[in-house]
Design an enzyme around this catalytic site. Sequence first.
Site, PDB file in Angstrom:
ATOM      1  N   ASP A 109      38.897  47.478  46.437  1.00 47.29           N
ATOM      2  CA  ASP A 109      39.524  46.091  46.790  1.00 47.29           C
ATOM      3  C   ASP A 109      39.536  45.182  45.766  1.00 47.29           C
ATOM      4  O   ASP A 109      39.087  43.941  45.885  1.00 47.29           O
ATOM      5  CB  ASP A 109      38.524  45.568  48.003  1.00 47.29           C
ATOM      6  CG  ASP A 109      39.463  44.584  48.687  1.00 47.29           C
ATOM      7  OD1 ASP A 109      40.666  44.376  48.466  1.00 47.29           O
ATOM      8  OD2 ASP A 109      38.711  43.624  49.643  1.00 47.29           O
ATOM      9  N   HIS A 157      43.022  43.103  48.976  1.00 46.09           N
ATOM     10  CA  HIS A 157      43.854  42.833  50.158  1.00 46.09           C
ATOM     11  C   HIS A 157      44.623  41.338  50.264  1.00 46.09           C
ATOM     12  O   HIS A 157      45.392  41.066  51.246  1.00 46.09           O
ATOM     13  CB  HIS A 157      42.864  42.838  51.277  1.00 46.09           C
ATOM     14  CG  HIS A 157      41.794  41.749  51.521  1.00 46.09           C
ATOM     15  ND1 HIS A 157      40.573  42.069  50.940  1.00 46.09           N
ATOM     16  CD2 HIS A 157      41.968  40.542  51.878  1.00 46.09           C
ATOM     17  CE1 HIS A 157      39.896  40.864  51.234  1.00 46.09           C
ATOM     18  NE2 HIS A 157      40.360  40.158  51.917  1.00 46.09           N
ATOM     19  N   SER A 209      37.805  35.249  50.272  1.00 45.21           N
ATOM     20  CA  SER A 209      38.265  36.390  49.790  1.00 45.21           C
ATOM     21  C   SER A 209      38.553  36.658  48.316  1.00 45.21           C
ATOM     22  O   SER A 209      39.652  35.844  47.996  1.00 45.21           O
ATOM     23  CB  SER A 209      39.058  37.110  50.790  1.00 45.21           C
ATOM     24  OG  SER A 209      39.225  38.487  50.482  1.00 45.21           O
TER      25      SER A 209
END
Length: 464
Positions: free
Chosen positions: A235, A201, A315
Amino acid sequence: MTQEPQDDQSRPISRWAPPSSVPPAGQSSPDDLVEDERDTAEVPLPGMPRPAAAPAPAADTAPLPPMVPPPPGGSLPGFEGPPAPPPSSLRTDSSQRRRVPGPIWALAAAVAFLLGVLGGYAGGVLEDQDDMSSLAGGGLEPGSIETDAPLAGDDASIVKVAATLLPSTVQIFAEYQGVEDAATGSGFVFDRNGHVVTNNHVVADAAKAKGSIEVVDHKGRRYKADVIGRSAVYDLAVLDVPEVKELEPASLGSTSRLRIGEGVVAIGSPLGLSSTVTSGIVSALQRPVSTGQTEDDTSYINAVQTDAAINPGNSGGPLVNLVGQVIGVNSAIATAGGGEGGEGGSIGVGFAIPIDQVKVTAAQILKTGKATYPIVGASVDVQAADHNGALISVVEAGSPAAAGGLKDGDRVTKVGDVTVTDGIGMIVAIRAHQPGETVEFTVMRNGARHQLKIKLEAQTENLA
């Protein structure tokens, strides 16, 4: 920032969506965290089509799905208690026993202890070597991955973990909606061939638009990066950054040896603040969660849960044990509900993709540029809240599920040795296996229990 009202019972997991603008490293912005509600209605298992849904919002967010509790007895699947002592095969009358001098007993105990320690260490090393050998043919060059723990157990400290891992951790800037450097995240040097691992992402919008991506090392040097491949299901993304070959790759551990309560360190660039270190413990294992809105909106992982502070911008960064090995990739956080005045950052519940899955997916991407995942060919209800198992709504004709005897209306209560209480738990339990494996499913049908063996098929992700 306006948001839809949250249900009082919900605790959304917020993917760190690319903000509309990101401050330079060292600064932060309150707009970095964007939260949205996520539709958790009935979804197909991997490989099954689903009805067309409304376009996902720009922000990557998702609600905290129902959690899978440990099975009865309080132990997690895969973690067994100590074996019972073997029965005595010979009884000796006490009058005939020889007395062994105390020093000899002490020496024998010391030798046994030393052999046990060395045996355990050798077993761990051999397990890692076997793991790497099996992955080498799938895209990882022999010797390109580091698995040895850089720190000794009696020498471990957060200070030393930070000193060891910071040079292997990078900040990532990516184009988002046509704006250069508008998306930010973290990553780490994966091998000695100039590859960096991060979350999908973080770079998904730039990859689709063929926009710019750059990584910044701990000394502030910027390098151009290209996407080799990515997985929306797990992801994950692998970047090609030839200039980082001079950086030491992070040592990769094993999720299978993690224990609840073990100390961990999260490293990354939360809120644009580069080279940030936070610490905590492993607070849960095998936690089924969604990593948020992606091309595949059934993107669920069997996560490592931690209370180490993780915020937007962490992230893709590494979650590290206290001997300096990466044991997960930070990917999602739980929030307190959002809305004006709501919590926007860490509340002590963060989630990381297990490193064992990262190694498999990265190897696939490095070999073919694409990732694969296992499917059974059935739809499961993820909205059901009775927690009595995963309710199967549709079994596709000709699918592995159909061949194995699964039927519409069945309620799956176990996948292999893992107890599942809902649809999301079933999805992540399946994805913890590899395509080609035959897995036993425990099914309740009309009040009777059935054991079904289903051979998982491979589904290849085709991402632009």
